[in-house]
Design an enzyme around this catalytic site. Structure first.
Site, PDB file in Angstrom:
ATOM      1  N   TYR A  19      -1.739  -0.755  11.107  1.00 17.60           N
ATOM      2  CA  TYR A  19      -2.530  -1.174   9.828  1.00 17.60           C
ATOM      3  C   TYR A  19      -0.984  -1.757   8.868  1.00 17.60           C
ATOM      4  CZ  TYR A  19      -3.402  -2.286   4.975  1.00 17.60           C
ATOM      5  OH  TYR A  19      -3.603  -2.085   4.059  1.00 17.60           O
ATOM      6  N   LYS A  42       2.013  -3.839   7.037  1.00 11.05           N
ATOM      7  CA  LYS A  42       2.273  -3.209   5.267  1.00 11.05           C
ATOM      8  C   LYS A  42       4.082  -3.162   5.087  1.00 11.05           C
ATOM      9  CE  LYS A  42      -1.599  -4.369   3.623  1.00 11.05           C
ATOM     10  NZ  LYS A  42      -1.784  -5.823   2.471  1.00 11.05           N
ATOM     11  N   SER A  67       0.537  -1.077  -0.415  1.00 12.42           N
ATOM     12  CA  SER A  67      -0.377   0.146  -0.169  1.00 12.42           C
ATOM     13  C   SER A  67       0.613   0.867   0.386  1.00 12.42           C
ATOM     14  CB  SER A  67      -0.820   0.105   1.107  1.00 12.42           C
ATOM     15  OG  SER A  67      -1.293   1.590   0.923  1.00 12.42           O
TER      16      SER A  67
HETATM   17  P1  NAD Z   1     -10.722  -7.323   1.397  1.00  8.73           P
HETATM   18  O1  NAD Z   1     -10.908  -7.852   3.119  1.00  8.73           O
HETATM   19  O2  NAD Z   1     -12.242  -7.230   0.450  1.00  8.73           O
HETATM   20  O3  NAD Z   1     -10.257  -8.647   1.292  1.00  8.73           O
HETATM   21  C1  NAD Z   1      -9.692  -9.690   2.118  1.00  8.73           C
HETATM   22  C2  NAD Z   1     -10.061 -11.110   1.843  1.00  8.73           C
HETATM   23  O4  NAD Z   1      -8.786 -11.388   2.362  1.00  8.73           O
HETATM   24  C3  NAD Z   1     -11.448 -11.036   2.689  1.00  8.73           C
HETATM   25  O5  NAD Z   1     -12.019 -11.895   2.347  1.00  8.73           O
HETATM   26  C4  NAD Z   1     -10.885 -12.094   3.499  1.00  8.73           C
HETATM   27  O6  NAD Z   1     -12.105 -12.768   4.162  1.00  8.73           O
HETATM   28  C5  NAD Z   1      -9.505 -12.552   3.879  1.00  8.73           C
HETATM   29  N1  NAD Z   1      -8.667 -12.837   4.589  1.00  8.73           N
HETATM   30  C6  NAD Z   1      -8.586 -12.070   6.040  1.00  8.73           C
HETATM   31  N2  NAD Z   1      -7.561 -12.691   6.913  1.00  8.73           N
HETATM   32  C7  NAD Z   1      -7.352 -13.830   6.455  1.00  8.73           C
HETATM   33  C8  NAD Z   1      -6.783 -14.853   6.805  1.00  8.73           C
HETATM   34  N3  NAD Z   1      -5.952 -14.717   7.891  1.00  8.73           N
HETATM   35  N4  NAD Z   1      -7.084 -16.136   5.902  1.00  8.73           N
HETATM   36  C9  NAD Z   1      -7.383 -16.299   4.861  1.00  8.73           C
HETATM   37  N5  NAD Z   1      -7.962 -14.793   3.932  1.00  8.73           N
HETATM   38  C10 NAD Z   1      -8.236 -13.705   4.718  1.00  8.73           C
HETATM   39  O7  NAD Z   1      -9.761  -6.633   1.254  1.00  8.73           O
HETATM   40  P2  NAD Z   1      -9.667  -5.784  -0.558  1.00  8.73           P
HETATM   41  O8  NAD Z   1     -10.021  -4.462  -0.070  1.00  8.73           O
HETATM   42  O9  NAD Z   1     -10.005  -6.603  -1.187  1.00  8.73           O
HETATM   43  O10 NAD Z   1      -7.559  -6.159  -0.398  1.00  8.73           O
HETATM   44  C11 NAD Z   1      -6.462  -6.696  -0.509  1.00  8.73           C
HETATM   45  C12 NAD Z   1      -5.926  -6.268  -0.630  1.00  8.73           C
HETATM   46  O11 NAD Z   1      -5.429  -5.307  -0.691  1.00  8.73           O
HETATM   47  C13 NAD Z   1      -5.453  -6.429   1.210  1.00  8.73           C
HETATM   48  O12 NAD Z   1      -3.378  -7.119   1.962  1.00  8.73           O
HETATM   49  C14 NAD Z   1      -5.632  -4.761   1.736  1.00  8.73           C
HETATM   50  O13 NAD Z   1      -4.993  -4.552   2.919  1.00  8.73           O
HETATM   51  C15 NAD Z   1      -4.405  -4.553   0.495  1.00  8.73           C
HETATM   52  N6  NAD Z   1      -5.282  -3.106  -0.004  1.00  8.73           N
HETATM   53  C16 NAD Z   1      -6.352  -2.245  -0.366  1.00  8.73           C
HETATM   54  C17 NAD Z   1      -6.826  -1.099  -0.128  1.00  8.73           C
HETATM   55  C18 NAD Z   1      -7.584  -0.873  -0.307  1.00  8.73           C
HETATM   56  O14 NAD Z   1      -8.047   0.290  -0.229  1.00  8.73           O
HETATM   57  N7  NAD Z   1      -8.770  -1.612  -0.605  1.00  8.73           N
HETATM   58  C19 NAD Z   1      -5.692  -0.231  -0.357  1.00  8.73           C
HETATM   59  C20 NAD Z   1      -4.473  -1.207   0.008  1.00  8.73           C
HETATM   60  C21 NAD Z   1      -4.344  -1.990   0.544  1.00  8.73           C
END
Ligand code: NAD
Ligand code: UDP
Length: 338
Positions: free
Chosen positions: A149, A153, A124
Site C-alpha cells: 500500500y 503511494k 500519506s
Molecule cells: P475510503 O476507502 O473510505 O475511500 C476510497 C474510495 O475510493 C471508496 O469509496 C472506494 O469505493 C473508492 N475506490 C477505490 N478504488 C476505486 C477505483 N478503482 N475506482 C473508483 N473508485 C474507487 O478511504 P479514505 O479513508 O477515504 O481514503 C481516501 C484516500 O486517502 C485513499 O487514497 C487513501 O489511500 C488515502 N489516505 C487515507 C488515509 C486514512 O487513514 N484514511 C491516510 C492516508 C491516505
C-alpha cells in the site's frame, strides 16, 4: 466548471464533497463503491441542500473517463480513489498496484487528453518510510515504505513528479496525510470500515457501541512516554479544509507542491483511549497485545509548510475529533447499513 472527486463516496471523499458543495462548487463524483456508500452522498445532499453528480464507475475505465471529461467541464481533480488496507495489500499486492498505481496512470492519461492538468493527490505519511527524525518535514528524503500500500503511494508520487517535470502545464499537489479521524459534526457521515477496523479510532468507537469486545493495544514497550505508539491524528474536517486551500494554491502554482496535512502534535494510543472515554462518557475495555508488524514507535507532522504556504492549519482538537467520531458511531451503529 466542476471539480471531479474520485473516491467521493468514501470516508474522506464524502467530507470533501460536502465542503465543496458548501463552498458552492459544482461537483462530480466518480466512485466504484468498492469501499464507499452511495448513502454517504445522499446524506451530503441532505446536509448541504445541494447535489453532486454521482457516476458509479472505475478510475481504470478509460472510456468512461473520456466520456466524463467530455460531458463535464472539469477544472480540478481531487483524487481520493484507492484501496487503503495495509494488511490486505500484503496479501494481494497486484490488486493494490493495479488499482492505486494503474488507476492513477489511467486517470492522468484521460486528464491529459482532456486538457485538465490540476490534480490534488491523497498521499500519506507512509512515504517517509521508517525515518527516525520526528517531526517529519517535506524536505526529508523519501523512505522505503514497509508494505505494498505504502509503495503504491510512493510510486504514484514519483509518477506525478515525472509528469510535472515532463510538462510544466501540470499543477499537482501531493498531500501527505497523517492520521485522519473524526466525522462531520452532524453525525450523518463518517468512517464506515468494512469488517474489522484496521485503524485505531474506528476500532475504539466500535468497542464503545458494542460491536467489538475490547481494544487490543498493539504494544506498550515502545520508547514513547507511556510505551504505546504515537501518531498525529487530524480531524477529517480540518483535512478537507487543507484540500480546499491546496486546490486554491495550485491554481496559481504550476509544478509539483508537497504539503503535510497533520496537526504537528503526537498522541499515544492511551491518550486517544482516554480522550474518547472523556468525550463519550464510557470506559473502553483494553488489553495489551503484541506489537503490530511494520508499526513505527512514533511520528507526527511538521505542519509549518502548509501553514506558511497555504495559510491553513488544523483547528480542531482531540476533544472535537472524539466527540464527532462518537456522534457518528452511536447514531449509525452499523455504519451506513444502520
Ligand atoms: P475510503 O476507502 O473510505 O475511500 C476510497 C474510495 O475510493 C471508496 O469509496 C472506494 O469505493 C473508492 N475506490 C477505490 N478504488 C476505486 C477505483 N478503482 N475506482 C473508483 N473508485 C474507487 O478511504 P479514505 O479513508 O477515504 O481514503 C481516501 C484516500 O486517502 C485513499 O487514497 C487513501 O489511500 C488515502 N489516505 C487515507 C488515509 C486514512 O487513514 N484514511 C491516510 C492516508 C491516505
Ligand atoms: N493501534 C492499536 N490497536 C488497534 C489499532 C491501532 O493499538 O486496534 C495503534 C497502532 O499500533 C498505532 C496507532 O494505534 O500505534 C494508529 O494505528 P492506525 O492503524 O490507526 O494508523 P497507522 O498510523 O498505523 O496508519
Amino acid at each position: 466548471m466542476s471539480i471531479l472527486v474520485t473516491g467521493g463516496a468514501g470516508y474522506i471523499g464524502s467530507h470533501m464533497v460536502l465542503a465543496l458543495l458548501e463552498k458552492r462548487f459544482e461537483v462530480v463524483v466518480l466512485d466504484n463503491l468498492s469501499n464507499g456508500s452511495a448513502v454517504s452522498l445522499e446524506r451530503v445532499a441532505e446536509l448541504t441542500g445541494r447535489d453532486a453528480t454521482f457516476i458509479e464507475g472505475d478510475i481504470r475505465d478509460r472510456e468512461l473517463l473520456d466520456a466524463l471529461f467530455q460531458r463535464h467541464a472539469i477544472s480540478d481533480v481531487l483524487h481520493f480513489a484507492g484501496l487503503k488496507a495495509v494488511g490486505e495489500s500484503v496479501e494481494q499486492p497486484l490488486r493494490y498496484f493495479d488499482n492505486n498505481v494503474g488507476g492513477a496512470v489511467t486517470l492522468c492519461q484521460a486528464m491529459q487528453s482532456a486538457g485538465v492538468r490540476r490534480l490534488v493527490f491523497s498521499s500519506s505519511a507512509t512515504v517517509y518510510g521508517e525515518a527516525e527524525v520526528v517531526p517529519y518535514h517535506e524536505g526529508l528524503p523519501l523512505g522505503v515504505p514497509t508494505n505494498p500500500y505504502g509503495r503504491s503511494k510512493l510510486m504514484v508520487e514519483e509518477m506525478l513528479r515525472d509528469l510535472g517535470r515532463a510538462d510544466c502545464r501540470w499543477s499537482i499537489a501531493l498531500l501527505r496525510y497523517f492520521n485522519p479521524a473524526g466525522a462531520h459534526p452532524s453525525g450523518r457521515i463518517g468512517e464506515d470500515p468494512q469488517g474489522i477496523p484496521n485503524n485505531l479510532v474506528p476500532f475504539i468507537t466500535q468497542v464503545a457501541v458494542g460491536r467489538r469486545e475490547a481494544l487490543s493495544v498493539f504494544g506498550n514497550d515502545y520508547p514513547t512516554p507511556d510505551g504505546t505508539g504515537v501518531r498525529d491524528y487530524i480531524h477529517v474536517m480540518d483535512l478537507v479544509e487543507g484540500h480546499l486551500a491546496a486546490m486554491q494554491a495550485i491554481a496559481e502554482r504550476p509544478g509539483i507542491s508537497v504539503w503535510n496535512l497533520g496537526t504537528g502534535r503526537g498522541y499515544s494510543v492511551l491518550d486517544m483511549v482516554h480522550a474518547f472515554e472523556k468525550a463519550a462518557g464510557c470506559t473502553i475495555p483494553c488489553h495489551v497485545g503484541p506489537r503490530r508488524s511494520g508499526d513505527l514507535a512514533q511520528y507526527w507532522a511538521d505542519a509549518t509548510k502548509a501553514e506558511r504556504e497555504l495559510g491553513w492549519r488544523a483547528r480542531r482538537g482531540l476533544e472535537a475529533m472524539m466527540a464527532d467520531a462518537w456522534r457518528w458511531q452511536v447514531s449509525n451503529p452499523a455504519g451506513y447499513a444502520s
